[in-house]
Design a protein around this motif. Structure first.
Motif, short mmCIF file in Angstrom:
data_model
loop_
_atom_site.label_atom_id
_atom_site.label_comp_id
_atom_site.label_asym_id
_atom_site.label_seq_id
_atom_site.Cartn_x
_atom_site.Cartn_y
_atom_site.Cartn_z
N SER A 95 0.86 -1.18 0.00
CA SER A 95 0.00 0.00 0.00
C SER A 95 0.90 1.23 0.00
N ALA A 96 0.29 2.39 0.03
CA ALA A 96 1.07 3.63 0.07
C ALA A 96 1.53 3.93 1.49
N ASP A 97 2.75 4.49 1.62
CA ASP A 97 3.21 4.92 2.93
C ASP A 97 3.32 6.44 2.97
N MET A 98 3.73 6.96 4.12
CA MET A 98 3.78 8.40 4.33
C MET A 98 5.19 8.94 4.38
N GLY A 99 6.17 8.14 3.99
CA GLY A 99 7.54 8.63 3.99
C GLY A 99 8.10 8.77 5.39
N CYS A 100 8.89 9.82 5.61
CA CYS A 100 9.55 10.03 6.89
C CYS A 100 8.66 10.79 7.86
N PRO A 101 8.65 10.37 9.13
CA PRO A 101 7.90 11.13 10.14
C PRO A 101 8.67 12.37 10.56
N LEU A 118 6.52 3.86 12.61
CA LEU A 118 6.15 2.76 11.72
C LEU A 118 5.00 3.07 10.77
N PRO A 119 3.93 3.78 11.19
CA PRO A 119 2.86 4.07 10.24
C PRO A 119 3.31 4.96 9.09
N PHE A 120 4.42 5.67 9.27
CA PHE A 120 4.93 6.55 8.23
C PHE A 120 5.84 5.80 7.26
N TYR A 121 6.91 5.19 7.77
CA TYR A 121 7.89 4.58 6.88
C TYR A 121 7.76 3.08 6.74
N GLY A 122 6.84 2.45 7.43
CA GLY A 122 6.60 1.03 7.24
C GLY A 122 7.60 0.13 7.93
N GLY A 123 7.52 -1.15 7.60
CA GLY A 123 8.38 -2.15 8.20
C GLY A 123 9.78 -2.17 7.60
#
Length: 215
Positions: A95-101, A118-123
């Protein structure tokens, strides 16, 4: 200096417990040829400037080579000197992520933890170790991550096989972890435990720098 190797199961459990959402876009540099895909980014602080010893800087380049290997370069400064810094390629593959927090990603305590990010840059797509395994299993193998020199600088280059990292090189984030919050020259429990496991200090796992593109 004391460091600990933490079970990857704790990392996987933390990642699994956090949902991935949101979208963002950014541009990356042009590829030098059709066969070599390379992406360069600045590394910026994740934490607010009110967090002690957190305002480093740097740059990174992720290159997907035609032989299926990935090359990652990291140049960073302003890090905790003489201490290892866990570094990873992060990303979301489904899915799409949000890049860097940024600092606003904290949960109200003024510090952006690994779980907050984690919700921003993923696993973890790959662990940027200096030798041996580069999989998620080495996520916190601090004995095999780069150690900052006496001036707080890291210069890292490694080329390795990783099909997931290669396939997602154009949307990955590079995250550099580790901040000596109290400036005592070690990672201790003065600021509490990591958001991933009580066996590791927050200082060892807190994200310091991030750079990359959201898909």
């Amino acid at each position: 200096m004391r460091t600990r190797t933490i079970s990857a199961a704790a990392v996987a459990a933390a990642i699994a417990s956090v949902g991935i959402a949101g979208t963002a876009t950014a541009a990356h540099d042009k590829n030098p040829s059709a066969q070599v895909a390379t992406y360069a980014y600045e590394l910026a602080p994740v934490q607010a400037d009110t967090v002690a010893n957190s305002q480093g800087s740097g740059s990174t380049r992720i290159t997907a080579l035609p032989n299926g290997k990935v090359q990652v370069k990291v140049q960073a400064s302003g890090l905790a000197p003489g201490l290892p810094h866990a570094m990873h390629l992060h990303g979301v593959t489904d899915s799409a992520d949000m890049g860097c927090p940024g600092p606003g990603a904290d949960d109200g305590d003024g510090i952006v933890s690994v779980v907050d990010g984690l919700p921003f840059y993923g696993g973890i797509l790959a662990s940027l170790t200096t030798s041996g395994d580069t999989s998620e299993a080495s996520a916190l193998a601090l004995d095999r991550f780069p150690v900052a020199d006496a001036a707080g600088r890291i210069s890292y280059t490694r080329t390795f096989d990783d099909a997931t990292a290669w396939a997602n090189a154009d949307t990955a984030q590079v995250v550099v972890h580790g901040i000596d919050l109290n400036g005592d020259g070690t990672y201790d429990f003065g600021a509490g435990p990591s958001s991933l496991t009580s066996a590791a200090p927050l200082e060892a796992t807190i994200p310091a720098l991030c750079g990359g593109i959201a898909n």
